[in-house]
Design an enzyme around this catalytic site. Structure first.
Site, PDB file in Angstrom:
ATOM      1  N   SER A  34       0.801  -1.226   0.000  1.00  0.00           N
ATOM      2  CA  SER A  34       0.000   0.000   0.000  1.00  0.00           C
ATOM      3  C   SER A  34       0.827   1.266   0.000  1.00  0.00           C
ATOM      4  O   SER A  34       0.316   2.342  -0.309  1.00  0.00           O
ATOM      5  CB  SER A  34      -0.947   0.025   1.212  1.00  0.00           C
ATOM      6  N   ASP A 325      -3.276   8.581   7.365  1.00  0.00           N
ATOM      7  CA  ASP A 325      -4.144   7.782   8.226  1.00  0.00           C
ATOM      8  C   ASP A 325      -3.257   7.130   9.290  1.00  0.00           C
ATOM      9  O   ASP A 325      -2.132   7.573   9.511  1.00  0.00           O
ATOM     10  CB  ASP A 325      -4.969   6.765   7.414  1.00  0.00           C
ATOM     11  N   HIS A 328      -0.336   5.188   6.908  1.00  0.00           N
ATOM     12  CA  HIS A 328       0.310   5.661   5.682  1.00  0.00           C
ATOM     13  C   HIS A 328       0.740   7.128   5.740  1.00  0.00           C
ATOM     14  O   HIS A 328       0.055   7.961   6.338  1.00  0.00           O
ATOM     15  CB  HIS A 328      -0.636   5.444   4.498  1.00  0.00           C
TER      16      HIS A 328
END
Length: 350
Positions: A34, A325, A328
């Protein structure tokens, strides 16, 4: 003095890519999780997604592309700094085609890892399947530009691999798989290093020569891990940071070994550990006000579907936060990571 000037020049190229000379790198090709997924998970059955607001609120056009960020990723900034397009598109996104992918393509999948068992946790694309998509891409590229030019692009492209954190926080330490019963953490690190070696070896066999492998960050300082630290609430999980340092040392040894063993391979480590640790410990030095929690929601646990437009606690200005978040980086931190990668893992390729 020369080092300072070189560092400032690279930062200028990241911030103002139009100043750069025409790129001698024909494409940026991305594998991983991610941290670099440009939206591939939008098109597979998984809950590890970010294709909804407020994700993407600072991306050009305010679009939630599937990037786990308020804006662009480090790989996007790297591509732009190299004189290539300002975003690296996701291979599975039907909005893009081989004309776009000829200069940059992302095969990464959020929630994947070096260990195939990691990708199974949230039904991500396993790393071996990312490789299969790369093989498919090579065939399409040859059909588009011809065999000679396709070989040139594959050989001269810069490859960025960013993966490994999920193997520990989503897999080994989570208890949802049997890995912790099968391995000590040192043994598991070695297990992952063997998988990394196999992956890079296969990538080399397929034509890759310039590869930057991103080292682990101090993932014990991620907001999510601080929240779950029951022994010292709100503090970094030092055990996890120790694992990251140990793994990075093994990864550095691997890069040296494979570079010596595989003809023409230039495998380099992009070390982000020290940068991220310094940001967390000294956020004001980098223009951040908050580095202990993310911008989205409370910033303590929210990621993916918990980070949504109905959460009333999301901050107004993500640039003030090191993290977007609970896991990340924000776009601003991604810029810093891009600059660090250009100075280290990609320096001799630029």
């Amino acid at each position: 003095m020369a080092f300072v000037l070189h560092e400032r020049l690279l930062l200028l190229l990241v911030l103002f890519p139009s100043l750069a000379a025409p790129s001698r790198v024909p494409a940026v090709i991305v594998f991983g999780d991610s941290t670099v997924d440009a939206g591939n998970n939008n098109f597979i059955p998984t809950i590890a997604r970010a294709n909804f607001p407020p994700y993407g609120q600072d991306f050009p056009g305010g679009r939630a592309t599937g990037r786990f960020c308020n804006g662009r990723l480090a790989t996007d900034f790297i591509s732009e700094a190299l004189g290539l397009p300002s975003i690296v598109p996701a291979y599975l996104d039907p909005a893009y085609g081989i004309t776009d992918f000829a200069t940059g393509v992302c095969f990464a999948s959020a929630a994947t890892g070096l260990d195939a068992a990691t990708s199974d946790v949230l039904s991500a694309i396993p790393l071996w399947q990312e490789m299969e998509l790369f093989k498919e891409y090579q065939q399409k590229l040859e059909g588009y530009v011809g065999k000679t030019k396709a070989n040139y692009i594959v050989n001269e492209a810069v490859y960025i691999v960013s993966v490994g954190t999920n193997d520990f926080i989503e897999n080994y330490y989570s208890g949802v798989t049997e890995r912790r019963e099968q391995f000590t953490v040192e043994e598991y690190e070695d297990f992952l290093i063997r998988h990394a070696a196999d992956f890079v070896t296969e990538l080399h066999r397929l034509g890759a020569r310039k590869v930057s492998f991103t080292g682990l960050t101090p993932f014990g300082c991620l907001p999510s891990e601080r929240t779950s630290n029951l022994m010292n609430p709100g503090e970094c999980m030092e055990e996890y940071n120790t694992v990251a340092r140990d793994f990075n040392a093994k990864l550095q040894a691997l890069t040296s070994r494979l570079s010596a063993a595989l003809p023409g391979l230039k495998l380099r480590l992009a070390p982000l550990y020290d940068l991220l640790l310094h940001v967390v410990q000294n956020p004001a030095s980098y223009g951040f006000e908050v580095a202990s929690r993310g911008c989205c929601g409370t910033g303590e646990i929210e990621t993916s579907y918990l980070c949504n437009q109905w959460n009333p606690f999301t901050c107004e200005d993500a640039d003030r936060y090191a993290f977007w978040d609970a896991i990340h980086p924000s776009e601003r931190l991604n810029r810093l990571c891009a600059n660090q990668t250009l100075r280290t893992g990609l320096a001799e390729f630029v």
